[in-house]
Design an enzyme around this catalytic site. Structure first.
Site, mmCIF file in Angstrom:
data_model
loop_
_atom_site.group_PDB
_atom_site.id
_atom_site.type_symbol
_atom_site.label_atom_id
_atom_site.label_comp_id
_atom_site.label_asym_id
_atom_site.label_seq_id
_atom_site.Cartn_x
_atom_site.Cartn_y
_atom_site.Cartn_z
ATOM 1 N N ASP A 25 105.116 11.404 101.789
ATOM 2 C CA ASP A 25 104.652 10.020 101.877
ATOM 3 C C ASP A 25 105.433 9.176 102.893
ATOM 4 O O ASP A 25 105.421 7.960 102.825
ATOM 5 C CB ASP A 25 104.670 9.353 100.498
ATOM 6 C CG ASP A 25 106.059 9.006 100.039
ATOM 7 O OD1 ASP A 25 107.003 9.708 100.453
ATOM 8 O OD2 ASP A 25 106.206 8.041 99.290
ATOM 9 N N GLU A 26 106.092 9.818 103.839
ATOM 10 C CA GLU A 26 106.828 9.057 104.856
ATOM 11 C C GLU A 26 106.659 9.701 106.229
ATOM 12 O O GLU A 26 106.675 10.921 106.354
ATOM 13 C CB GLU A 26 108.331 9.016 104.517
ATOM 14 C CG GLU A 26 108.627 8.231 103.266
ATOM 15 C CD GLU A 26 110.116 8.139 102.951
ATOM 16 O OE1 GLU A 26 110.937 8.290 103.875
ATOM 17 O OE2 GLU A 26 110.438 7.937 101.776
ATOM 18 N N ASP A 51 106.009 4.181 104.978
ATOM 19 C CA ASP A 51 106.284 4.765 103.658
ATOM 20 C C ASP A 51 105.188 4.302 102.702
ATOM 21 O O ASP A 51 104.987 3.103 102.530
ATOM 22 C CB ASP A 51 107.669 4.278 103.206
ATOM 23 C CG ASP A 51 108.020 4.736 101.801
ATOM 24 O OD1 ASP A 51 107.307 5.583 101.249
ATOM 25 O OD2 ASP A 51 109.013 4.223 101.260
HETATM 26 MG MG LIG Z 1 106.961 6.088 99.055
#
Ligand SMILES: [Mg+2]
Length: 414
Positions: free
Chosen positions: A109-110, A13
């Site tokens: 974003d993961e 993350d």
């Molecule tokens: Mg994040």
């Protein structure tokens, strides 16, 4: 159900993704409290993402600009650049795949990876390789936190524990004890409503929750998801069923000078055309259009049944229909935000012609026109032909807006 005997999953993350991309790209923002906002020139919207410096000062994502400025007067506001985030996402992914294959992209974003035998034995080394590569080839202002665990759900929770730039490893023999220190709402899948339901059932801690029999969690959840969560949190390898594509839509906070009904309609048209292009790119049809408006004292929404369609003409006619109702029902309203969504989605190959509407010939004609227009726009990578006016509003980025859950493609920006 299988219970892995080792760590099998990595969850990565990025830390404060949108804001840290800005700091990487614009050196003057580095080390400063930064708030990413929908567009420049107004303080009547919200900070959609903030840097770790801003977070330290007490700002949070999705906080009204005025409130954020009061808490942190030196906060630097920068307008979002979604196309930049999309490019950063792709660059970061390609660097990570040079270390190990990516199993699933969970959001902008993961992501998660499955570990091979060597990586299972050397998780710290694997994390170090990823971080080193990102620093060397992308830059040191975009950092990530990584969790290792027997399954994806646990790796995700572990990854959040040492932010920013952390690494957390949960081996099978640490489960479920490692979870006992968490609060109920640290567990993905336990929101505010579920927490209330748990309180009603006299459950106040993760330990109490995990000591229930799995069937009991199913009862509290009123669905099999409760039981699945129990197994996931006890370290079993359990994957969520792939959900079918359910909708295509776009939403937008309107700039202050576009908040009348006629101006909002222009933006609704652009958003709808963008959503329709995605619908076609992915080979789907829709048979229901939904429009939702945030207005002064609440909201207004309508949905309209359509034949099974995907051409611009049919969808824009649908929008006209809904908008004429809005003009009757809320003629003088100020519109702050709007969403257009195409639902009742079906695969192109399942399309059934609606015999009763007798729209087939007409429909085919409009589909051919739409296809030709898509072809031309694709060829030039911009909108050179559109059905009606094409006036992107102030702030730009219609249809490519900032989002954690959908990664826009380059075509969303023109
Ligand atoms: Mg994040």
């Amino acid at each position: 159900m299988r219970k892995p005997k080792n760590i099998e999953c990595l969850y990565l993350d990025f830390d404060g993704f949108f804001a840290s991309v800005m700091q990487q790209v614009y050196p003057k923002l580095r080390g400063k409290p930064v708030g990413v906002v929908p567009f420049a020139g107004t303080d009547r919207t919200a900070v959609i993402a903030c840097s770790k410096e801003a977070k330290r000062a007490g700002c949070k994502n999705v906080m009204a600009i005025k409130e954020a400025k009061t808490i942190c007067p030196e906060l630097i506001l920068v307008p979002q650049e979604p196309d930049l985030y999309r490019r950063a996402h792709n660059t970061l992914l390609s660097e990570i795949s040079a270390v190990l294959p990516i199993d699933a992209i969970k959001s902008i974003d993961e992501l998660t990876c499955r570990l091979d035998a060597h990586q299972q034995k050397n998780p710290r080394e694997t994390a170090r390789q990823i971080k080193e590569r990102l620093e060397k080839y992308v830059g040191r202002y975009i950092t990530c936190s990584i969790g290792f665990a027997p399954n994806r759900q646990l790796a995700k929770i572990a990854g959040k524990l040492n932010k920013p730039d952390g690494v957390t490893i949960w081996y099978p023999d640490m489960i479920p004890k490692a979870l006992f220190a968490l609060c109920l709402d640290d567990i993905p899948g336990i929101g505010k409503n579920m927490a209330q339901r748990l309180h009603k059932a006299q459950i106040y801690s993760v330990e109490q929750l995990l000591n229930l029999p799995p069937k009991h969690m199913r009862k509290i959840w009123r669905s099999v998801n409760g039981e699945r969560l129990w197994y996931a949190l006890h370290g079993y390898d359990i994957y969520a069923q792939k959900s079918e594509r359910g909708m295509f839509g776009h939403g937008r906070v309107l700039p202050p000078d576009s908040r009348t009904l006629p101006k909002a309609k222009e933006i609704a048209r652009l958003l709808l055309v963008k959503a329709a292009r995605r619908l076609r790119r992915e080979g789907y049809y829709s048979s229901r259009l939904m429009v939702w408006l945030a207005i002064r004292d609440g909201h207004w929404g309508q949905n309209l049944k359509l034949p099974i369609v995907n051409d611009d003409k049919a969808l824009l006619d649908g929008l006209d229909n809904i908008w004429s109702r809005a003009e009757k029902e809320i003629p003088t309203e100020i519109v702050f935000r709007l969403h257009v969504t195409l639902v009742d989605i079906s695969f192109a190959s399942y399309r059934q012609i609606d015999m009763f509407l007798n729209d087939d010939e007409e429909r085919k004609k409009w589909e051919a026109i739409t296809q030709a227009v898509d072809g031309l726009n694709n060829k030039y990578s911009k909108t050179i032909i559109s059905n009606g006016k094409w006036n992107p509003p102030k702030g730009g980025n219609v249809g490519g807006k900032i989002s954690f859950t959908r990664i826009p493609s380059a075509a969303d920006f023109w």
